[in-house]
Design a protein around this motif. Structure first.
Motif, PDB file in Angstrom:
ATOM      1  N   SER A  40      -3.135   4.703  -2.580  1.00  0.00           N
ATOM      2  CA  SER A  40      -4.427   5.111  -1.863  1.00  0.00           C
ATOM      3  C   SER A  40      -4.123   6.535  -1.381  1.00  0.00           C
ATOM      4  CB  SER A  40      -4.572   4.650  -0.609  1.00  0.00           C
ATOM      5  OG  SER A  40      -5.799   4.786   0.103  1.00  0.00           O
ATOM      6  N   VAL A  72       0.752  -1.149  -0.020  1.00  0.00           N
ATOM      7  CA  VAL A  72       0.044   0.223   0.123  1.00  0.00           C
ATOM      8  C   VAL A  72       0.933   1.266  -0.125  1.00  0.00           C
ATOM      9  CG1 VAL A  72      -1.789   1.297   1.207  1.00  0.00           C
ATOM     10  CG2 VAL A  72      -1.830  -1.423   1.300  1.00  0.00           C
ATOM     11  N   LEU A  96       0.517   5.067   0.769  1.00  0.00           N
ATOM     12  CA  LEU A  96      -0.224   5.933   1.556  1.00  0.00           C
ATOM     13  C   LEU A  96      -0.011   7.523   1.104  1.00  0.00           C
ATOM     14  CD1 LEU A  96      -0.150   4.022   4.866  1.00  0.00           C
ATOM     15  CD2 LEU A  96      -2.459   4.590   3.745  1.00  0.00           C
ATOM     16  N   LEU A 151       3.347  -1.451   4.048  1.00  0.00           N
ATOM     17  CA  LEU A 151       2.831  -0.108   4.044  1.00  0.00           C
ATOM     18  C   LEU A 151       4.073   0.866   3.510  1.00  0.00           C
ATOM     19  CD1 LEU A 151       0.864  -0.078   7.373  1.00  0.00           C
ATOM     20  CD2 LEU A 151       0.056  -0.158   5.151  1.00  0.00           C
ATOM     21  N   ILE A 195       0.272  -7.202   4.450  1.00  0.00           N
ATOM     22  CA  ILE A 195       0.057  -5.911   3.936  1.00  0.00           C
ATOM     23  C   ILE A 195       1.355  -5.042   4.341  1.00  0.00           C
ATOM     24  CG2 ILE A 195      -1.345  -3.893   3.997  1.00  0.00           C
ATOM     25  CD1 ILE A 195      -3.784  -5.937   4.692  1.00  0.00           C
ATOM     26  N   ASN A 250       0.650  -1.285  16.366  1.00  0.00           N
ATOM     27  CA  ASN A 250       0.894  -2.739  15.541  1.00  0.00           C
ATOM     28  C   ASN A 250       1.704  -3.512  16.264  1.00  0.00           C
ATOM     29  OD1 ASN A 250      -1.151  -2.403  13.716  1.00  0.00           O
ATOM     30  ND2 ASN A 250      -0.187  -1.114  12.183  1.00  0.00           N
ATOM     31  N   ALA A 270       5.395  -4.328   7.785  1.00  0.00           N
ATOM     32  CA  ALA A 270       4.312  -5.082   7.061  1.00  0.00           C
ATOM     33  C   ALA A 270       3.642  -5.768   8.368  1.00  0.00           C
ATOM     34  CB  ALA A 270       4.995  -6.169   6.209  1.00  0.00           C
ATOM     35  N   VAL A 285      -5.202   4.415   7.301  1.00  0.00           N
ATOM     36  CA  VAL A 285      -4.537   3.095   7.489  1.00  0.00           C
ATOM     37  C   VAL A 285      -5.817   2.272   7.756  1.00  0.00           C
ATOM     38  CG1 VAL A 285      -3.188   1.595   9.041  1.00  0.00           C
ATOM     39  CG2 VAL A 285      -2.326   3.871   8.481  1.00  0.00           C
ATOM     40  N   GLU A 322       0.343   4.453  14.131  1.00  0.00           N
ATOM     41  CA  GLU A 322       0.176   3.118  13.997  1.00  0.00           C
ATOM     42  C   GLU A 322       1.245   2.114  14.073  1.00  0.00           C
ATOM     43  OE1 GLU A 322       2.518   4.097  10.575  1.00  0.00           O
ATOM     44  OE2 GLU A 322       1.023   5.282  11.763  1.00  0.00           O
ATOM     45  N   ASP A 323       2.316   2.672  14.029  1.00  0.00           N
ATOM     46  CA  ASP A 323       3.728   1.630  13.955  1.00  0.00           C
ATOM     47  C   ASP A 323       3.656   1.240  15.675  1.00  0.00           C
ATOM     48  OD1 ASP A 323       4.186   4.067  15.120  1.00  0.00           O
ATOM     49  OD2 ASP A 323       6.353   4.117  14.438  1.00  0.00           O
ATOM     50  N   VAL A 325      -7.276   1.465   4.251  1.00  0.00           N
ATOM     51  CA  VAL A 325      -6.727   0.389   3.484  1.00  0.00           C
ATOM     52  C   VAL A 325      -6.549  -0.967   3.954  1.00  0.00           C
ATOM     53  CG1 VAL A 325      -5.625   2.361   2.201  1.00  0.00           C
ATOM     54  CG2 VAL A 325      -4.265   1.100   4.137  1.00  0.00           C
ATOM     55  N   MET A 326      -6.540  -1.296   5.235  1.00  0.00           N
ATOM     56  CA  MET A 326      -6.571  -2.339   5.852  1.00  0.00           C
ATOM     57  C   MET A 326      -7.811  -3.355   5.533  1.00  0.00           C
ATOM     58  SD  MET A 326      -3.422  -2.860   7.263  1.00  0.00           S
ATOM     59  CE  MET A 326      -3.935  -4.656   8.119  1.00  0.00           C
TER      60      MET A 326
END
Length: 327
Positions: free
Chosen positions: A42, A12, A14, A96, A94, A192, A169, A82, A188-189, A85-86
Motif C-alpha cells: 500500500s 500490509v 505501508l 503491519l 493484520i 491499538n 499485528a 492505516v 497508531e501503536d 488498509v484496515m
C-alpha cells in the motif's frame, strides 16, 4: 470470475517515498513461510516510483501468497493510511510493517502461533525487533514488554507498556469495534495497545521478528536552528494531543473513560501547555503563561519548558554541544 477465499492473515507493507528501500521490504514480505497469506502493498500517493515498484513485484510474483498492490489517490498521512488498509485487508489478523523495514521470514507463522495460543482471543500480537541502522547494519535487539502481563485497562493505567508498533499485528474485529482513528492521530501503536487491553487483550512473541530501520520517524531529530526546534515541538505536541483525544474516545466506547482520564490527565495538561507555548512558533511565548491558572502544571516544569521555547536558538546550541560530548 472466482474470488480467492479470504486468508486468515494479511501482511500490509505501508510505504511513502521509500523507493530506495521498498524492494527489500517487499522481498522480505513475499518470503514469509507457513500457510499462504494475503500481502497488501500500500502506497500513500508517493511522488517517486514506490508504487511502480510495488506493481512490478505483484505482477512478477508466482508464489503461494495473494499479493495486491494498491495506492491512495492522495496522500493521507499515517493515521488515515492505516484506517484505509484496515478496511481493505481481508485477513482476520493484520500484520503491519513499514516500507523501510524488513520482516524475518517466520514472522507471520510465529505471530499466528502466538495468536492461536490465546484461542484467537488476543486483539494485538507484538514482538521484539532488531535495531537496524539506515545502511542495514544490525545494532542489536530492542525488546518490548510482555503484553500478556497487562490484564486490562487498569494495568495500563498503572504503567504504560513499552511497545514498538512497527511489529504489531491487530485483529480486524478490533478495528470494527472501535472504528477508524481520527485523521490527525499518527500514533497508531499507542491507540491499538489501549484498544486491545480494553477488548480481547494482547500478547508478545518473545523473539525479534522484524528488522526496524532507523531513519525517518525512528531516527533522532537534529534541529538546525531555533525555528526548526519550535516547529518540531509544535508538531509533537499536536500529535500527542490527538492521541489523548483518541484515547478518550476509545475509552468512552469501552466504558472505562474515568480510568483512562485519571491515568493520563497530568501528561495531557503538559501537552496542552506546550501547545500554548507554541501557538505562534515564530514568536517568544508570553510570560503570562507561567502563571496561567488554566493549566494544572507545576511552576518549575512550566519555567523549564518556557525557557526552552523562548530561547530556542540557545537550546539548539546546547543540545548540539551535549550530543558532541556523548560521542
Amino acid at each position: 470470475m472466482t474470488t480467492a477465499p479470504a486468508p486468515l492473515l494479511t501482511l500490509v507493507v505501508l510505504a511513502y517515498r521509500q523507493a530506495p528501500l521498498i524492494d527489500a521490504a517487499i522481498a522480505s514480505a513475499l518470503a514469509q513461510t507457513g500457510e499462504p497469506i494475503e500481502i497488501l502493498l500500500s502506497d500513500d500517493a508517493s511522488p517517486d516510483d514506490t508504487f511502480a515498484r510495488m506493481q512490478a513485484h505483484a505482477a512478477a510474483y508466482r508464489g503461494p501468497h495473494q499479493v495486491i498492490a494498491r495506492r491512495n489517490p492522495v496522500n493521507l498521512g499515517l493515521g488515515e493510511h492505516v484506517n484505509t488498509v484496515m478496511r481493505e485487508a481481508r485477513g482476520a489478523l493484520i500484520l503491519l510493517m513499514a516500507g523501510d523495514d524488513l520482516c524475518l521470514p517466520e514472522r507471520a507463522q510465529r505471530v499466528r502461533a502466538a495468536w492461536e495460543s490465546t484461542g484467537r482471543q488476543a486483539d494485538l500480537v507484538a514482538s521484539h525487533v532488531i535495531d537496524m541502522a539506515l545502511d542495514g547494519t544490525d545494532l542489536g535487539v530492542l525488546r518490548v514488554d510482555d503484553l500478556a502481563q497487562w490484564r486490562g485497562v487498569e494495568d495500563w493505567a498503572r504503567r504504560r507498556p513499552h511497545v514498538i508498533g512497527a511489529a504489531h499485528a491487530v485483529t480486524r474485529r478490533l478495528f470494527e469495534r472501535f472504528g477508524p482513528m481520527a485523521a490527525d492521530c499518527q500514533l497508531e501503536d499507542q491507540v491499538n495497545t489501549l484498544r486491545a487491553l480494553c477488548a480481547g487483550g494482547a500478547c508478545t512473541v518473545d523473539a525479534p521478528l522484524l528488522r526496524y530501520r532507523r531513519g525517518g520517524v525512528s531516527g533522532r531529530h537534529v534541529d538546525a536552528d531555533g525555528a526548526a526546534l519550535r516547529s518540531r515541538l509544535q508538531r509533537v505536541a499536536q500529535r500527542h494531543l490527538a492521541l489523548h483525544r483518541q484515547w478518550r474516545r476509545d475509552a468512552a466506547l469501552a466504558g472505562c473513560l474515568d480510568t483512562v482520564q485519571a491515568a493520563t490527565d497530568r501528561e495531557e495538561q503538559r501537552e496542552q501547555f506546550v501547545a500554548a507555548l507554541l501557538a505562534d512558533p515564530g514568536q517568544r511565548p508570553p510570560l503570562s503563561l507561567l502563571w496561567d491558572s488554566g493549566f494544572r502544571v507545576r511552576t518549575g516544569w512550566r519555567l523549564g519548558k518556557w525557557l526552552r521555547v523562548a530561547f530556542a536558538g540557545l537550546t539548539v546550541r546546547v543540545d548540539a554541544w551535549k550530543a558532541q560530548r556523548r560521542r
